[in-house]
Scaffold this motif. Structure first.
Motif, PDB file in Angstrom:
ATOM      1  N   VAL A 189       0.793  -1.144   0.014  1.00 22.82           N
ATOM      2  CA  VAL A 189       0.024   0.003   0.060  1.00 22.82           C
ATOM      3  C   VAL A 189       0.717   1.310  -0.074  1.00 22.82           C
ATOM      4  O   VAL A 189       0.628   2.107  -0.873  1.00 22.82           O
ATOM      5  N   ALA A 190       1.887   1.259   0.949  1.00 22.44           N
ATOM      6  CA  ALA A 190       2.989   2.555   0.881  1.00 22.44           C
ATOM      7  C   ALA A 190       3.621   2.594  -0.403  1.00 22.44           C
ATOM      8  O   ALA A 190       3.397   3.873  -0.925  1.00 22.44           O
ATOM      9  N   GLU A 191       4.064   1.652  -1.165  1.00 19.87           N
ATOM     10  CA  GLU A 191       4.549   1.805  -2.504  1.00 19.87           C
ATOM     11  C   GLU A 191       3.665   2.236  -3.258  1.00 19.87           C
ATOM     12  O   GLU A 191       3.841   3.354  -4.204  1.00 19.87           O
ATOM     13  N   ALA A 192       2.481   1.823  -3.371  1.00 18.01           N
ATOM     14  CA  ALA A 192       1.330   2.317  -4.476  1.00 18.01           C
ATOM     15  C   ALA A 192       0.895   3.658  -3.977  1.00 18.01           C
ATOM     16  O   ALA A 192       0.912   4.532  -5.106  1.00 18.01           O
ATOM     17  N   GLY A 234      -4.154 -10.465  12.672  1.00 19.51           N
ATOM     18  CA  GLY A 234      -5.371 -10.723  11.656  1.00 19.51           C
ATOM     19  C   GLY A 234      -6.240  -9.491  11.602  1.00 19.51           C
ATOM     20  O   GLY A 234      -6.609  -9.099  10.593  1.00 19.51           O
ATOM     21  N   ALA A 235      -6.649  -8.967  12.781  1.00 21.55           N
ATOM     22  CA  ALA A 235      -7.398  -7.598  12.767  1.00 21.55           C
ATOM     23  C   ALA A 235      -6.747  -6.573  12.101  1.00 21.55           C
ATOM     24  O   ALA A 235      -7.386  -5.772  11.113  1.00 21.55           O
ATOM     25  N   GLY A 236      -5.464  -6.500  12.161  1.00 24.77           N
ATOM     26  CA  GLY A 236      -4.611  -5.159  11.583  1.00 24.77           C
ATOM     27  C   GLY A 236      -4.591  -5.444  10.033  1.00 24.77           C
ATOM     28  O   GLY A 236      -4.815  -4.685   9.208  1.00 24.77           O
ATOM     29  N   LEU A 237      -4.503  -6.961   9.677  1.00 27.96           N
ATOM     30  CA  LEU A 237      -4.462  -7.106   8.268  1.00 27.96           C
ATOM     31  C   LEU A 237      -5.808  -6.673   7.773  1.00 27.96           C
ATOM     32  O   LEU A 237      -5.875  -6.328   6.397  1.00 27.96           O
ATOM     33  N   ALA A 238      -6.806  -7.447   8.358  1.00 28.47           N
ATOM     34  CA  ALA A 238      -8.077  -7.051   7.623  1.00 28.47           C
ATOM     35  C   ALA A 238      -8.495  -5.512   7.787  1.00 28.47           C
ATOM     36  O   ALA A 238      -9.286  -4.984   6.570  1.00 28.47           O
ATOM     37  N   LEU A 239      -8.042  -5.064   8.666  1.00 27.14           N
ATOM     38  CA  LEU A 239      -8.159  -3.377   8.608  1.00 27.14           C
ATOM     39  C   LEU A 239      -7.477  -2.720   7.408  1.00 27.14           C
ATOM     40  O   LEU A 239      -8.041  -1.993   6.775  1.00 27.14           O
ATOM     41  N   VAL A 240      -6.289  -3.039   7.311  1.00 26.48           N
ATOM     42  CA  VAL A 240      -5.354  -2.429   6.194  1.00 26.48           C
ATOM     43  C   VAL A 240      -6.005  -2.833   4.907  1.00 26.48           C
ATOM     44  O   VAL A 240      -6.114  -1.805   4.234  1.00 26.48           O
ATOM     45  N   LEU A 241      -6.241  -4.090   4.784  1.00 29.20           N
ATOM     46  CA  LEU A 241      -6.696  -4.519   3.363  1.00 29.20           C
ATOM     47  C   LEU A 241      -8.018  -4.025   3.008  1.00 29.20           C
ATOM     48  O   LEU A 241      -8.259  -3.472   2.011  1.00 29.20           O
ATOM     49  N   GLY A 242      -8.921  -3.864   4.143  1.00 24.60           N
ATOM     50  CA  GLY A 242     -10.122  -3.298   3.939  1.00 24.60           C
ATOM     51  C   GLY A 242     -10.321  -1.959   3.570  1.00 24.60           C
ATOM     52  O   GLY A 242     -10.728  -1.214   2.539  1.00 24.60           O
ATOM     53  N   ALA A 243      -9.059  -1.072   4.372  1.00 19.24           N
ATOM     54  CA  ALA A 243      -9.286   0.307   3.989  1.00 19.24           C
ATOM     55  C   ALA A 243      -8.691   0.466   2.762  1.00 19.24           C
ATOM     56  O   ALA A 243      -9.089   1.385   1.872  1.00 19.24           O
ATOM     57  N   ALA A 244      -7.560  -0.405   2.134  1.00 18.41           N
ATOM     58  CA  ALA A 244      -7.034  -0.223   0.800  1.00 18.41           C
ATOM     59  C   ALA A 244      -8.141  -0.437  -0.001  1.00 18.41           C
ATOM     60  O   ALA A 244      -7.996   0.166  -1.277  1.00 18.41           O
ATOM     61  N   LEU A 245      -9.010  -1.369   0.209  1.00 15.11           N
ATOM     62  CA  LEU A 245      -9.954  -1.699  -0.931  1.00 15.11           C
ATOM     63  C   LEU A 245     -10.852  -0.591  -1.014  1.00 15.11           C
ATOM     64  O   LEU A 245     -11.630  -0.489  -2.231  1.00 15.11           O
ATOM     65  N   ILE A 246     -11.424  -0.020   0.107  1.00 17.87           N
ATOM     66  CA  ILE A 246     -12.588   0.580   0.233  1.00 17.87           C
ATOM     67  C   ILE A 246     -12.215   2.159  -0.227  1.00 17.87           C
ATOM     68  O   ILE A 246     -13.000   2.846  -0.889  1.00 17.87           O
ATOM     69  N   VAL A 247     -11.403   2.734   0.447  1.00 21.46           N
ATOM     70  CA  VAL A 247     -11.040   4.110   0.640  1.00 21.46           C
ATOM     71  C   VAL A 247     -10.614   4.674  -0.905  1.00 21.46           C
ATOM     72  O   VAL A 247     -11.190   5.633  -1.384  1.00 21.46           O
ATOM     73  N   PRO A 248      -9.604   4.130  -1.587  1.00 22.82           N
ATOM     74  CA  PRO A 248      -9.277   4.573  -2.990  1.00 22.82           C
ATOM     75  C   PRO A 248     -10.387   4.583  -3.709  1.00 22.82           C
ATOM     76  O   PRO A 248     -10.691   5.787  -4.482  1.00 22.82           O
ATOM     77  N   PRO A 249     -11.191   3.744  -4.117  1.00 20.73           N
ATOM     78  CA  PRO A 249     -12.344   3.786  -5.016  1.00 20.73           C
ATOM     79  C   PRO A 249     -13.236   5.087  -4.547  1.00 20.73           C
ATOM     80  O   PRO A 249     -13.797   5.575  -5.238  1.00 20.73           O
TER      81      PRO A 249
END
Ligand SMILES: [Zn+2]
Length: 683
Positions: free
Chosen positions: A27-30, A144-159
């Protein structure tokens, strides 16, 4: 309980902990990439969810070795994973940015070997802890919760952010309007929008990027590359000797849109002096100095919009992004590339190597261009919303351009496809050939021809889908449809590959087919007289009977309907600093060309490292009718003198381009976000 807390971490907990750093780094690289490289950051945010998913998967793949390392060294998986991914990304970026070679090469593998050795050495030096780290309660759950949070945010916020500026069609319209706001308004023609009529038919202009005429079956090629164009030619005027005004995208399209040669429209490579005096709008994105089309020009789209047309453009190639000034006059300028920032991701290179090659039909990650079928879908959804209003539609198909990556359905269609070639090594092959370090072998050429031709076939199918859709909508028969190309492609001729290096036939002899509205009763025919891309705009102007004084500068082309005399066929290629640096001093030159019934003249002016003429000039004359690939020069003689005189007579008459205040003022205003969003602003 005490002994339990000292047991190695559970596999599942370690898996989460191994994936989380990969996801975070991805996410940071992107985000970094979008901030540094994108001219339209919000629009390019689509690369963030892509990166998040891909790096998470990478994290899962690497979990087993990371877990082993943790168990062996008794170290927390999160930290081991972070170090592992940092080294991995550093190696990837060093190979592709530092060494500038594909990852699969020996040099690339050496770097990764060294990276692995550094990791092992680090572990060895750190030594093995005597006991596993204490297991904290809920560690796995937190990871697990951290991963879900980062992944979720990366999937939802940019769009969501991206949609802020990209509600269905919102951005292209705003892009175009803002681009136009910079230049003078188009003259009033007192026309109101309305349905197409015999006097004002729909106008459809299609460019097949990088498509050389002699590889089309519609132009007599021995392979069945273009059945759709063959059928189209039966109801069109087909120009056997059509020539582009340059051998790359920007100047050629600028000629189509303005009716001017590059000497007068100015959208071309800039000299060092010009680069210093004018705003730098493109070099950060495209590594070279390109002047966009000046907003002071009146374009075909602006003229047609003023005449009551709805105007829309759908472009497949990166050199037609709004950044290059081509959006002028379009109500709708759709230059979305699939994941336009994708190719810069480190993960893209790995996917490209190991996944995409397996199935390019499904995976389109990181294409720096838009495939013809995707482009068609965008056009169709726009067509469905048009109602009865007359329109000007511009479509740029980009499939024939490198990287020659045809879909499975056509990939094996032509002999040569099974030559052992490493697609990942193509950029290296191109570079070695163009630097004169390697002569393409017969096998390599066979493969290149087979894949280029397969792309032509695929592109032709997409053109067919567009025609079918227009027919189904009842908009085909009475439309004025022009199909052409912006330039050709070297496929080994003169020891060259790619394009933008010269102005000879493989690079500038292009297809041109014009279908007039059926009720015009213009008979289908084949025309042999040389014509130019600058003739396209005057043809539309004449057919639509637009006011002759509409265009502020005299048009340099002549209507294709005008057969009263020869058309001026001029080509220009300016020195490109990037090419000189990458491929050698022999490309430090400026070329001008002139075609008439006698032949094709190339005047090559050698330039020094500073871009100044060295005093050396070379003349070459070919006869493209008897020698279509222009392999043999015509012996020197009177033909040389008459062609050279004609070229210079014409050049002396052509008003040289001078940057307008609109262009120069982009310098100051483009610093702001406003212009960055229009696509004019550099990053
Ligand atoms: Zn092009």
């Amino acid at each position: 309980m005490a002994t339990d807390a000292r047991r190695p971490v559970r596999s599942v907990a370690a898996l989460w902990a191994a994936m989380l750093p990969a996801t975070l780094l991805g996410v940071a690289e992107a985000v970094l990439l979008v901030c540094l490289r994108s001219s339209r950051p919000l629009l390019d945010l689509d690369v963030v969810p892509f990166a998040a998913v891909v790096y998470t998967l990478f994290g899962a793949l690497a979990a087993a070795p990371i877990l082993l390392a943790c168990r062996f060294g008794h170290r927390p998986p999160g930290r081991v994973s972070l170090v592992f991914w940092l080294v991995f990304l550093a190696c990837t970026d060093f190979v592709r940015l530092g060494l500038d070679v594909p990852l699969g090469t020996a040099q690339g593998m050496l770097v990764f070997g060294a990276g692995g050795a550094v990791l092992l050495l680090a572990f060895a030096l750190l030594g093995r802890r005597s006991e596993p780290p204490p297991r904290r309660a809920g560690e796995g759950f937190r990871a697990g919760a951290g991963l879900a949070l980062v992944l979720g945010a990366a999937l939802i916020v940019p769009p969501i952010l991206s949609r802020q500026v990209f509600r269905i069609g919102d951005l292209p319209a705003r892009t175009a309007q803002a681009a136009n706001a910079e230049g003078p308004p188009a003259p009033e023609t007192k026309e109101v929008p309305g349905p197409p009529s015999a006097a004002r038919p729909d106008v459809i202009l299609i460019t097949l990027d990088t498509t050389r005429a002699d590889h089309l079956s519609a132009y007599g090629y021995f392979r069945d590359t273009t059945p759709v164009l063959e059928a189209f030619a039966k109801e069109a005027v087909r120009f056997e000797q059509a020539w582009s005004t340059s051998s790359w995208t920007v100047p050629s399209h600028a000629s189509l849109f303005t009716g001017l040669f590059p000497i007068s429209h100015g959208a071309r490579y800039k000299t060092a002096e010009e680069q210093a005096a004018e705003p730098d709008l493109t070099s950060a994105l495209h590594h070279t100095w390109i002047r966009p089309l000046d907003p002071a020009h009146l374009t075909l789209a602006e003229a047609l919009r003023a005449a009551g047309y709805r105007t829309a453009a759908f472009v497949g190639g990166p050199y037609l992004r709004a950044l290059f000034g081509m959006a002028q006059g379009f109500d709708w300028y759709d230059d979305r590339m699939v994941l336009s920032a994708g190719p810069s991701l480190a993960a893209y290179y790995w996917l490209n190597r190991f996944v995409v090659e397996l199935e390019p039909d499904i995976f389109r990650f990181g294409h720096a261009y838009r495939r013809g079928d995707d482009l068609d879908e965008a056009v169709f959804s726009w067509l469905d919303r048009q109602g009865d209003d007359r329109f000007f539609l511009f479509v740029n198909y980009f499939d024939a351009h490198q990287p020659y990556w045809p879909v499975a359905a056509v990939r094996e269609r032509y002999p040569g496809w099974d030559q052992p070639m490493d697609r990942d090594g193509l950029p290296l092959l191109f570079r070695a050939v163009m630097r004169g370090e390697h002569k393409a072998t017969l096998e390599e050429l066979e493969w290149l021809h087979s894949q280029y031709d397969a792309e032509l076939r695929f592109q032709d199918q997409q053109l067919g889908r567009l025609f079918d859709r227009l027919r189904a909508a009842g908009r085909y028969d009475e439309a004025l449809i022009i199909v052409t190309a912006d330039h050709g492609e070297n496929l080994g001729e003169h020891g060259r590959l790619s394009h933008g290096f010269s102005l000879d036939a493989p690079e500038t002899h292009v297809p041109l087919l014009v279908k007039f509205p059926r009720s015009d009763r213009v008979a289908a025919e084949v025309r042999e007289d040389p014509v130019s891309l600058v003739d396209v705009l005057p043809t539309v102007v004449e057919r639509l009977k637009l006011p002759a004084d509409l265009f502020p500068r005299p048009l340099q082309g002549t209507s294709l309907l005008d057969r009263s005399g020869p058309h001026v066929v001029l080509g220009e290629l300016y020195r490109d600093q990037w090419r000189v640096e990458r491929f050698g001093e022999r490309f430090s030159r400026q070329i001008r060309s002139f075609v008439d019934a006698e032949g094709h003249l190339l005047e090559i002016t050698r330039l020094g490292p500073d871009g100044e003429p060295t005093g050396q000039k070379e003349l070459q004359v070919f006869d493209p009718r008897s020698d279509p690939l222009e392999t043999k020069q015509v012996p020197g003689g009177p033909g040389y003198t008459s062609l050279r005189d004609a070229l210079h007579r014409w050049l002396e008459k052509a008003p040289a381009y001078k940057p307008s205040s609109w262009l120069l003022e982009l310098d100051r205003s483009s610093q702001g976000a406003e212009l960055a969003e229009t696509g004019y602003g550099g990053p």
